[in-house]
Design a protein around this motif. Structure first.
Motif, mmCIF file in Angstrom:
data_model
loop_
_atom_site.group_PDB
_atom_site.id
_atom_site.type_symbol
_atom_site.label_atom_id
_atom_site.label_comp_id
_atom_site.label_asym_id
_atom_site.label_seq_id
_atom_site.Cartn_x
_atom_site.Cartn_y
_atom_site.Cartn_z
ATOM 1 N N ALA A 109 0.849 -1.189 0.000
ATOM 2 C CA ALA A 109 0.000 0.000 0.000
ATOM 3 C C ALA A 109 0.884 1.238 0.000
ATOM 4 C CB ALA A 109 -0.930 0.010 1.217
ATOM 5 N N LEU A 110 0.318 2.344 -0.435
ATOM 6 C CA LEU A 110 1.067 3.598 -0.462
ATOM 7 C C LEU A 110 1.464 4.005 0.956
ATOM 8 C CD1 LEU A 110 -1.011 5.660 -3.056
ATOM 9 C CD2 LEU A 110 1.194 4.546 -3.419
ATOM 10 N N ASP A 111 2.750 4.245 1.147
ATOM 11 C CA ASP A 111 3.271 4.628 2.458
ATOM 12 C C ASP A 111 4.477 5.538 2.243
ATOM 13 O OD1 ASP A 111 3.849 4.894 5.098
ATOM 14 O OD2 ASP A 111 4.280 2.780 5.475
ATOM 15 N N PRO A 112 4.248 6.819 1.973
ATOM 16 C CA PRO A 112 5.371 7.727 1.671
ATOM 17 C C PRO A 112 6.396 7.820 2.789
ATOM 18 C CG PRO A 112 3.261 8.729 1.095
ATOM 19 C CD PRO A 112 2.947 7.495 1.868
ATOM 20 N N LEU A 113 5.968 7.662 4.045
ATOM 21 C CA LEU A 113 6.914 7.764 5.154
ATOM 22 C C LEU A 113 7.956 6.652 5.109
ATOM 23 C CD1 LEU A 113 4.516 8.751 8.085
ATOM 24 C CD2 LEU A 113 5.974 10.240 6.695
ATOM 25 N N ASN A 114 7.586 5.510 4.539
ATOM 26 C CA ASN A 114 8.518 4.389 4.416
ATOM 27 C C ASN A 114 9.043 4.224 2.999
ATOM 28 O OD1 ASN A 114 8.367 3.565 7.157
ATOM 29 N ND2 ASN A 114 6.420 2.540 6.748
ATOM 30 N N GLY A 115 8.852 5.243 2.178
ATOM 31 C CA GLY A 115 9.408 5.219 0.830
ATOM 32 C C GLY A 115 8.656 4.363 -0.163
ATOM 33 N N ILE A 116 7.383 4.071 0.092
ATOM 34 C CA ILE A 116 6.584 3.261 -0.836
ATOM 35 C C ILE A 116 5.630 4.188 -1.577
ATOM 36 C CG2 ILE A 116 4.972 1.348 -1.082
ATOM 37 C CD1 ILE A 116 6.062 0.181 1.482
ATOM 38 N N GLY A 117 5.925 4.418 -2.843
ATOM 39 C CA GLY A 117 5.091 5.257 -3.683
ATOM 40 C C GLY A 117 4.432 4.455 -4.783
ATOM 41 N N ILE A 142 -14.117 -2.524 -10.872
ATOM 42 C CA ILE A 142 -12.921 -2.694 -10.043
ATOM 43 C C ILE A 142 -13.352 -2.598 -8.585
ATOM 44 C CG2 ILE A 142 -10.696 -1.735 -9.368
ATOM 45 C CD1 ILE A 142 -10.519 -2.941 -12.061
ATOM 46 N N ILE A 143 -13.093 -3.648 -7.809
ATOM 47 C CA ILE A 143 -13.394 -3.647 -6.379
ATOM 48 C C ILE A 143 -12.084 -3.418 -5.629
ATOM 49 C CG2 ILE A 143 -14.323 -4.952 -4.441
ATOM 50 C CD1 ILE A 143 -15.934 -6.582 -6.424
ATOM 51 N N ILE A 144 -11.988 -2.319 -4.920
ATOM 52 C CA ILE A 144 -10.775 -2.006 -4.162
ATOM 53 C C ILE A 144 -10.913 -2.626 -2.774
ATOM 54 C CG2 ILE A 144 -9.298 -0.176 -3.273
ATOM 55 C CD1 ILE A 144 -10.318 1.611 -5.495
ATOM 56 N N ALA A 145 -10.045 -3.595 -2.484
ATOM 57 C CA ALA A 145 -10.120 -4.339 -1.227
ATOM 58 C C ALA A 145 -8.839 -4.165 -0.421
ATOM 59 C CB ALA A 145 -10.388 -5.820 -1.500
ATOM 60 N N THR A 146 -8.309 -2.947 -0.397
ATOM 61 C CA THR A 146 -7.147 -2.679 0.447
ATOM 62 C C THR A 146 -7.565 -2.645 1.912
ATOM 63 O OG1 THR A 146 -7.510 -0.314 0.047
ATOM 64 C CG2 THR A 146 -5.890 -1.428 -1.335
ATOM 65 N N ASP A 147 -6.582 -2.742 2.803
ATOM 66 C CA ASP A 147 -6.882 -2.793 4.233
ATOM 67 C C ASP A 147 -7.550 -1.495 4.696
ATOM 68 O OD1 ASP A 147 -5.755 -5.280 4.331
ATOM 69 O OD2 ASP A 147 -3.795 -4.577 5.019
ATOM 70 N N PRO A 148 -8.484 -1.581 5.656
ATOM 71 C CA PRO A 148 -9.160 -0.374 6.160
ATOM 72 C C PRO A 148 -8.324 0.371 7.198
ATOM 73 C CG PRO A 148 -10.085 -2.304 7.210
ATOM 74 C CD PRO A 148 -9.083 -2.821 6.208
ATOM 75 N N ASN A 149 -7.124 0.777 6.810
ATOM 76 C CA ASN A 149 -6.274 1.577 7.690
ATOM 77 C C ASN A 149 -5.807 2.813 6.923
ATOM 78 O OD1 ASN A 149 -4.338 0.510 5.929
ATOM 79 N ND2 ASN A 149 -3.694 -1.064 7.384
ATOM 80 N N THR A 150 -4.865 3.551 7.500
ATOM 81 C CA THR A 150 -4.450 4.814 6.884
ATOM 82 C C THR A 150 -3.852 4.607 5.505
ATOM 83 O OG1 THR A 150 -4.011 5.706 9.093
ATOM 84 C CG2 THR A 150 -3.067 6.884 7.217
ATOM 85 N N THR A 151 -2.919 3.674 5.377
ATOM 86 C CA THR A 151 -2.285 3.440 4.083
ATOM 87 C C THR A 151 -3.253 2.809 3.088
ATOM 88 O OG1 THR A 151 -1.439 1.303 4.882
ATOM 89 C CG2 THR A 151 -0.004 3.229 5.123
ATOM 90 N N GLY A 152 -4.119 1.924 3.574
ATOM 91 C CA GLY A 152 -5.093 1.303 2.682
ATOM 92 C C GLY A 152 -6.102 2.295 2.137
ATOM 93 N N GLU A 153 -6.567 3.208 2.996
ATOM 94 C CA GLU A 153 -7.516 4.222 2.539
ATOM 95 C C GLU A 153 -6.852 5.196 1.575
ATOM 96 O OE1 GLU A 153 -10.684 4.342 2.945
ATOM 97 O OE2 GLU A 153 -10.776 2.601 4.260
ATOM 98 N N ALA A 154 -5.589 5.538 1.837
ATOM 99 C CA ALA A 154 -4.870 6.425 0.917
ATOM 100 C C ALA A 154 -4.701 5.763 -0.446
ATOM 101 C CB ALA A 154 -3.510 6.794 1.506
ATOM 102 N N THR A 155 -4.394 4.478 -0.451
ATOM 103 C CA THR A 155 -4.267 3.748 -1.714
ATOM 104 C C THR A 155 -5.593 3.681 -2.447
ATOM 105 O OG1 THR A 155 -2.524 2.404 -0.691
ATOM 106 C CG2 THR A 155 -3.474 1.597 -2.745
#
Length: 255
Positions: A109-117, A142-155
């Motif tokens: 998932a997108l996590d800019p703080l850890n360098g994942i773009g 398209i069904i987006i099934a990312t985790d319901p947390n900060t990075t998942g919602e941002a993704t």
């Protein structure tokens, strides 16, 4: 600290996710006391994973060949794609036996703080799949099934914005809220708020309501054209002068 290979084994086992120093030590001594055949089977399994396991060229999950078993199954619906973060998420959805489409694994998932773009994820591969046909079928949802947390919602928000130029494509998000068997009084504010926003109508009202700010509102439908009222022919007033006056009642006469 132990000496030589034992400490090296403990250190390597401790690098596994969810394995702390104590657990790594127990695993290491378990392997030391195990039968040589068991240790050899474990070594062979690890070597086979390194040498023989690849990633599916379509969805990106682990596979033994060019395509995984799901992408190779002709019974799956190619017009429906569920986007997940990791291959383990596919197994969780498959256990429900409710989804018969295909998958796309982002690899995180997108996590800019850890360098994942976006460049570190398989987002470009998803966009290519949307823009082309698969097995002669165009993708419809398209069904987006990312985790319901900060990075998942941002993704999820980022993907929804990227897919906006495709007007015929339906982009949906997995509902989140109260789990089955949970007590309402123990739910936190975020979970309960999400459950209220994603609630569904059981009866009454329009069949497809629109949501605005977490409030269900009926669809705005065009009002039917108002039909002109029929014009009634004017009726002539009766000549009251010829009407016999009842006794005791005075009927006014028009001049």
């Amino acid at each position: 600290m132990y000496e030589g290979p034992v400490q090296n084994l403990i250190d390597e086992l401790g690098k596994l996710p969810g394995v702390g120093p104590k657990s790594a030590q127990r695993l290491a001594f378990h392997l030391l006391q195990a039968e040589p055949e068991s240790v050899e089977r474990l070594r062979s399994a690890l070597q086979a994973v390194v040498d023989g396991v690849s990633y599916c060229e379509v969805c990106g999950t682990v596979a033994a060949g060019e395509r995984c078993r799901i992408c190779s199954d002709p019974r799956r619906d190619p017009t429906l794609i569920c986007v997940v973060e990791e291959p383990k998420d596919i197994e969780a959805i498959e256990r429900t036996r409710e989804f018969r489409g295909l998958y796309h694994v982002l690899g995180g998932a997108l996590d800019p703080l850890n360098g994942i773009g976006p460049n570190e994820l398989r987002i470009a591969g998803l966009m290519r799949r949307v823009g082309q046909e698969f097995e002669g079928e165009e993708i419809a949802e398209i069904i987006i099934a990312t985790d319901p947390n900060t990075t998942g919602e941002a993704t999820s928000t980022y993907l929804a914005r990227l897919l906006r130029p495709f007007p015929e494509l339906v982009v949906s998000r997995l509902a989140s809220g109260l789990p089955m068997g949970a007590d309402l009084e123990f739910a936190d504010e975020l979970t309960l708020g999400s459950a209220l926003s994603g609630r569904r109508i059981l009866s009454g009202g329009p069949s497809q309501p629109t949501r605005s700010g977490g409030v269900l509102r009926p669809e705005q439908t065009e009002a039917p054209e108002r039909q002109p009222e029929p014009q009634l022919a004017p009726q002539s007033s009766p000549d009251l002068s010829e009407v016999e006056e009842p006794r005791g009642v005075t009927v006014p006469h028009r001049p």
